[in-house]
Design a protein around this motif. Structure first.
Motif, PDB file in Angstrom:
ATOM      1  N   PRO A 209       0.842  -1.205   0.000  1.00  0.00           N
ATOM      2  CA  PRO A 209       0.000   0.000   0.000  1.00  0.00           C
ATOM      3  C   PRO A 209       0.874   1.250   0.000  1.00  0.00           C
ATOM      4  O   PRO A 209       2.048   1.198   0.423  1.00  0.00           O
ATOM      5  N   PRO A 210       0.344   2.390  -0.453  1.00  0.00           N
ATOM      6  CA  PRO A 210       1.140   3.629  -0.491  1.00  0.00           C
ATOM      7  C   PRO A 210       1.733   4.000   0.862  1.00  0.00           C
ATOM      8  O   PRO A 210       2.879   4.479   0.934  1.00  0.00           O
ATOM      9  N   SER A 211       0.972   3.768   1.934  1.00  0.00           N
ATOM     10  CA  SER A 211       1.475   4.133   3.264  1.00  0.00           C
ATOM     11  C   SER A 211       2.730   3.356   3.632  1.00  0.00           C
ATOM     12  O   SER A 211       3.626   3.868   4.316  1.00  0.00           O
ATOM     13  N   GLU A 212       2.812   2.110   3.174  1.00  0.00           N
ATOM     14  CA  GLU A 212       3.993   1.287   3.468  1.00  0.00           C
ATOM     15  C   GLU A 212       5.217   1.813   2.719  1.00  0.00           C
ATOM     16  O   GLU A 212       6.332   1.840   3.258  1.00  0.00           O
ATOM     17  N   ILE A 213       5.005   2.223   1.461  1.00  0.00           N
ATOM     18  CA  ILE A 213       6.101   2.815   0.685  1.00  0.00           C
ATOM     19  C   ILE A 213       6.623   4.055   1.411  1.00  0.00           C
ATOM     20  O   ILE A 213       7.832   4.241   1.594  1.00  0.00           O
ATOM     21  N   ARG A 214       5.687   4.900   1.829  1.00  0.00           N
ATOM     22  CA  ARG A 214       6.067   6.124   2.556  1.00  0.00           C
ATOM     23  C   ARG A 214       6.881   5.792   3.804  1.00  0.00           C
ATOM     24  O   ARG A 214       7.946   6.376   4.041  1.00  0.00           O
TER      25      ARG A 214
END
Length: 257
Positions: A209-214
């Protein structure tokens, strides 16, 4: 199979280019001289939409939503028992069906169709499995294709249809920021484009998910954390969400009764 494309703007031309090696393509447009100059003899051209509609087994409507009534009145006698694919934002399948009861598809490709990298969402009515496969095969020539319920099409228009405009603003902002920080323009552009491309591929391949990339990029008191704070402080999430919402609402406003 013969495909008639009515309307030769950016998307119509891109469709013709993508399909020309596998299908016979007929084209018609309001500006015939410009169409003739662009086509270079590679396609069969028609000076009116009615003749073009009569030519094809499948009709692609790639005109402005405001012109749909004029176009449908012009071609309605020549589209019975044919496959119709509409690219018109806000125009429901039922509205087109009021002119001709046949297999009708509503599709929303996006601008990366120019390079064969589009994502196209498709809804349909009165179509059998063979017809659905025909349409699916056509859009696979332009990138990827997903089938959805028509009630979601306005949201698709706001998200992926309009999305390249929003993403291009984000990319431009990062390029300009890189230049401001002292990078040569070409270097800032390459770094930005490859960062967008690589991040998207990473998410697609890993399912992260995008939050994990961040979170993986940010370290305590680090450079990314400082930048993310400024992004959040600028309410960019809300701005982007409002942009998608505004585009979706505009698609709804284009509906015919």
């Amino acid at each position: 199979m013969k495909i008639s494309i009515i309307g030769a703007g950016t998307i119509g031309r891109a469709m013709a280019e993508a399909l020309k090696d596998d299908y016979e393509i007929g084209l018609s447009s309001r500006d015939f001289s410009k169409l003739e100059s662009w086509s270079g003899g590679r396609f069969k051209l028609f000076k009116n939409n009615a003749e073009n509609a009569a030519y094809g087994d499948l009709i692609i409507l790639s005109v402005k939503p405001f012109n749909i009534d004029d176009v449908l009145n012009e071609i309605k006698d020549n589209i019975k028992n044919k496959i119709i694919v509409s690219f018109l934002a806000g125009i429901n399948i039922d509205y087109i069906e009021s002119y001709a009861k046949t297999s009708i598809f509503r599709a929303m490709p996006n601008l990366p169709i120019i390079t064969g990298d589009a994502i196209t969402a498709v809804a349909y009515k009165n179509a059998d499995e063979n017809t659905i496969k025909i349409v699916d095969d056509i859009f696979k020539k332009t990138g990827e294709c997903i089938f959805i319920d028509e009630k979601s099409m306005d949201a698709v228009t706001g998200l992926s249809g309009s999305g390249p405009a929003f993403i291009s603003i984000m990319i431009d902002s990062m390029i300009v920021a890189g230049i401001r920080m002292g990078l040569p323009r070409d270097t800032a552009r390459k770094l930005t484009l490859k960062t967008f491309e690589g991040t998207a591929r990473l998410m697609e391949k890993t399912g992260l998910p995008p939050s994990e990339i961040r979170d993986r990029v940010m370290t305590p008191a680090g450079t990314a954390a400082a930048g993310v704070f400024e992004i959040e402080n600028g309410n960019i999430r809300t701005t982007i969400a409002r942009a998608v919402e505004a585009s979706t609402k505009r698609s709804m406003e284009l509906k015919r009764k």
